[in-house]
Design a protein around this motif. Structure first.
Motif, PDB file in Angstrom:
ATOM      1  N   PHE B  63      -2.888   2.820  14.542  1.00 42.12           N
ATOM      2  CA  PHE B  63      -1.753   3.587  14.039  1.00 42.12           C
ATOM      3  C   PHE B  63      -0.550   2.690  13.773  1.00 42.12           C
ATOM      4  CE2 PHE B  63       1.852   6.440  14.365  1.00 42.12           C
ATOM      5  CZ  PHE B  63       1.403   7.589  13.750  1.00 42.12           C
ATOM      6  N   PRO B  64       0.168   2.892  12.671  1.00 37.92           N
ATOM      7  CA  PRO B  64      -0.041   3.879  11.611  1.00 37.92           C
ATOM      8  C   PRO B  64      -0.676   3.317  10.338  1.00 37.92           C
ATOM      9  CG  PRO B  64       2.181   3.049  11.474  1.00 37.92           C
ATOM     10  CD  PRO B  64       1.486   2.249  12.556  1.00 37.92           C
ATOM     11  N   LEU B  65      -1.130   2.059  10.343  1.00 34.13           N
ATOM     12  CA  LEU B  65      -1.573   1.461   9.077  1.00 34.13           C
ATOM     13  C   LEU B  65      -3.078   1.581   8.832  1.00 34.13           C
ATOM     14  CD1 LEU B  65       0.716  -1.707   9.046  1.00 34.13           C
ATOM     15  CD2 LEU B  65       1.153   0.536   8.068  1.00 34.13           C
ATOM     16  N   ALA B  67      -5.377  -0.531   9.189  1.00 31.87           N
ATOM     17  CA  ALA B  67      -5.970  -1.694   8.522  1.00 31.87           C
ATOM     18  C   ALA B  67      -6.512  -2.745   9.481  1.00 31.87           C
ATOM     19  CB  ALA B  67      -4.934  -2.324   7.589  1.00 31.87           C
ATOM     20  N   MET B  68      -6.582  -2.403  10.745  1.00 37.01           N
ATOM     21  CA  MET B  68      -7.142  -3.378  11.690  1.00 37.01           C
ATOM     22  C   MET B  68      -8.672  -3.338  11.624  1.00 37.01           C
ATOM     23  SD  MET B  68      -6.772  -1.310  15.274  1.00 37.01           S
ATOM     24  CE  MET B  68      -5.214  -1.899  15.728  1.00 37.01           C
ATOM     25  N   ASN B  93      -9.253   3.709   7.291  1.00 37.13           N
ATOM     26  CA  ASN B  93      -8.962   2.465   6.586  1.00 37.13           C
ATOM     27  C   ASN B  93      -8.671   2.789   5.116  1.00 37.13           C
ATOM     28  OD1 ASN B  93      -9.049  -0.042   5.212  1.00 37.13           O
ATOM     29  ND2 ASN B  93     -10.077  -0.935   6.986  1.00 37.13           N
ATOM     30  N   ILE B  94      -7.398   2.956   4.847  1.00 38.75           N
ATOM     31  CA  ILE B  94      -6.954   3.409   3.528  1.00 38.75           C
ATOM     32  C   ILE B  94      -7.272   2.367   2.447  1.00 38.75           C
ATOM     33  CG2 ILE B  94      -4.929   4.140   2.193  1.00 38.75           C
ATOM     34  CD1 ILE B  94      -3.791   4.828   5.179  1.00 38.75           C
ATOM     35  N   PHE B 156       4.617   8.097   9.166  1.00 40.99           N
ATOM     36  CA  PHE B 156       5.227   6.775   8.950  1.00 40.99           C
ATOM     37  C   PHE B 156       5.097   6.323   7.503  1.00 40.99           C
ATOM     38  CE2 PHE B 156       5.048   6.864  13.465  1.00 40.99           C
ATOM     39  CZ  PHE B 156       5.993   5.968  13.921  1.00 40.99           C
TER      40      PHE B 156
END
Lengths: 224, 220
Positions: B63-65, B67-68, B93-94, B156
């Motif tokens: 959170f919040p990306l 992308a990990m 995973n956007i 976010f």
């Protein structure tokens, strides 16, 4: 400062949630072309970046506990270890700001120490998110980073309400002296601003505008 | 309507202090919210504070990306459950969705669902970053990966939940997956509209405002 030296200050950065494979390809290619110091990317893309950069000197820097900093120490440690295994050269972790705000300085120090121990000799930068801190807390955060043997203090994630400031970089420099380096990041988009941060004590610049900084030197000069 | 039981009482800020978690948990107990939704480092504290209540602990992951690496998300989810979390709100995973790498999106979600056994998994698809087609695709992937909820937004990003998106998700889900609407829901009437449109849960930091408005409206 010559362009040749400025590019080696730059961590060419792409950390948005919608970062695509094609974006990673682009920033790796740009980093090679402009001889930037590193690319700074989400951990999902380390393998890909490693392949793309294998014949270059460009380093891979990834983010840990990003951008909020409030994942457990064990999770940050695992994430950092995994990133190094995948091929990252440097780790940019976020300080547990909530612990600092709670006065739990030992726990906040331990959080950093644990990550530092897990990554061996690799460079550790600690993002203290200056926009969330008072001057006193910035000094506290710097001391915690020194205590935990972090290599760099980094000003900002770029995902908070504010960016790097010259004043904060000067304050950090005064606090850490030569015992830690400084990475200024967040909102640095042109040549003159980058130069101002370096003069104030920054050893590294984190920016997604690296190409503009290097190539548009003349254009941006007129903005001042 | 008992709107309080729809609410995940949410505090997801980098500056959240232990004191803030105390307050959040006290409020959740007092108003009988469904859960508290917090960043994963505070799960042990919240679990302890809520041990004598029915309020659940919901922890964010990636959170919040979002992308990990999948391994890192799995580690975070597992740790949260070990620490006492009842539900996991992970971010999809956007970037993989945007790269049309649907297998990776699916695998990212499925690996977490497998790691947390039967605990409810909500997948935040961040609708503000997606086209209509991508929202539908994301819903299908979440269903295939056996997620329990689709959650609209992190709060976010550039914007939060929309009624249009919730209706579209509802139409796509066909009862196979629940919906959590979150991001920008700050008053009773708005919360009600989301529930009427198909939301099974509301994520908000304005839970107290929502229920107090609701009490006034129902009394009048």
């Amino acid at each position: 400062m010559s362009i040749k030296t400025l590019n080696q200050y730059i961590d060419h950065t792409q950390l948005a949630s919608n970062t695509k494979f094609s974006d990673i390809k682009r920033i790796c290619n740009e980093a090679i072309l402009y001889n930037f110091y590193a690319v700074c990317i989400p951990s999902y893309y380390i393998n890909e970046a490693k392949k793309l950069l294998s014949h270059s000197h460009v380093k891979i820097c990834t983010v840990i506990g990003f951008p909020l900093g409030n994942t457990p120490t064990a999770v940050k440690t695992f994430e950092a270890k995994q990133a190094i295994e995948d091929g990252a050269d440097e780790i940019d972790m976020v300080l547990n700001i909530g612990l600092l705000k709670s006065g739990k300085l030992l726990e906040a120090t331990q959080d950093i120490k644990s990550v530092k121990n897990a990554i061996g000799n690799h460079v550790l930068k600690v993002i203290i998110e200056i926009s969330e801190l008072t001057d006193t807390e910035i000094v506290q955060a710097c001391n915690i980073c020194l205590e935990a043997n972090a290599d760099f203090i980094k000003t900002s994630t770029g995902f908070s309400k504010g960016n790097a400031t010259i004043n904060a970089v000067k304050l950090i420099k005064k606090t850490v002296k030569n015992n830690a380096k400084i990475k200024a990041s967040g909102g640095i988009r042109d040549y003159n601003t980058a130069l101002d941060f370096i003069k104030a004590g920054a050893n590294r610049i984190g920016t997604s505008s690296g190409v503009a900084i290097i190539t548009n030197k003349e254009n941006t000069t007129h903005n001042y | 309507m008992k709107i309080n039981s729809y609410i995940d009482h949410t505090l997801l800020s980098p500056t959240t202090s232990k004191k803030d978690i105390y307050t959040l948990c006290e409020e959740a107990i007092e108003h009988r919210f469904f859960s508290v939704c917090i960043n994963s480092s505070y799960v042990p504290l919240a679990k302890q504070l809520l041990s004598r209540s029915n309020v659940k602990v919901c922890a964010t992951v990636g959170f919040p990306l979002g992308a990990m690496s999948t391994e890192a998300k799995v580690s975070e989810a597992k740790k949260a459950i070990e620490d006492g979390a009842d539900e996991i709100d992970m971010v999809m995973n956007i970037g993989m969705m945007k790269s049309n790498n649907f297998v990776s999106v699916y695998k990212d979600i499925r690996d977490i669902k497998l790691a947390i056994n039967n605990k409810p998994l909500k997948v935040i698809i961040e609708i503000s970053e997606l086209s209509k087609n991508e929202i539908i695709k994301a819903c299908q992937i979440c269903i295939d990966a056996k997620a329990d909820f689709i959650k609209t937004s992190t709060g976010f990003s550039k914007s939060g939940a929309t009624l249009t998106a919730v209706k579209m998700i509802k139409k796509t889900a066909k009862g196979k997956i629940k919906i959590k609407a979150s991001g920008g829901i700050k008053d009773y009437e708005t919360a009600l509209k989301y529930i009427e449109s198909g939301a099974d849960r509301i994520g908000t930091s304005s839970g107290i405002n929502i229920i107090s408005e609701g009490t006034i409206l129902e009394a009048s």
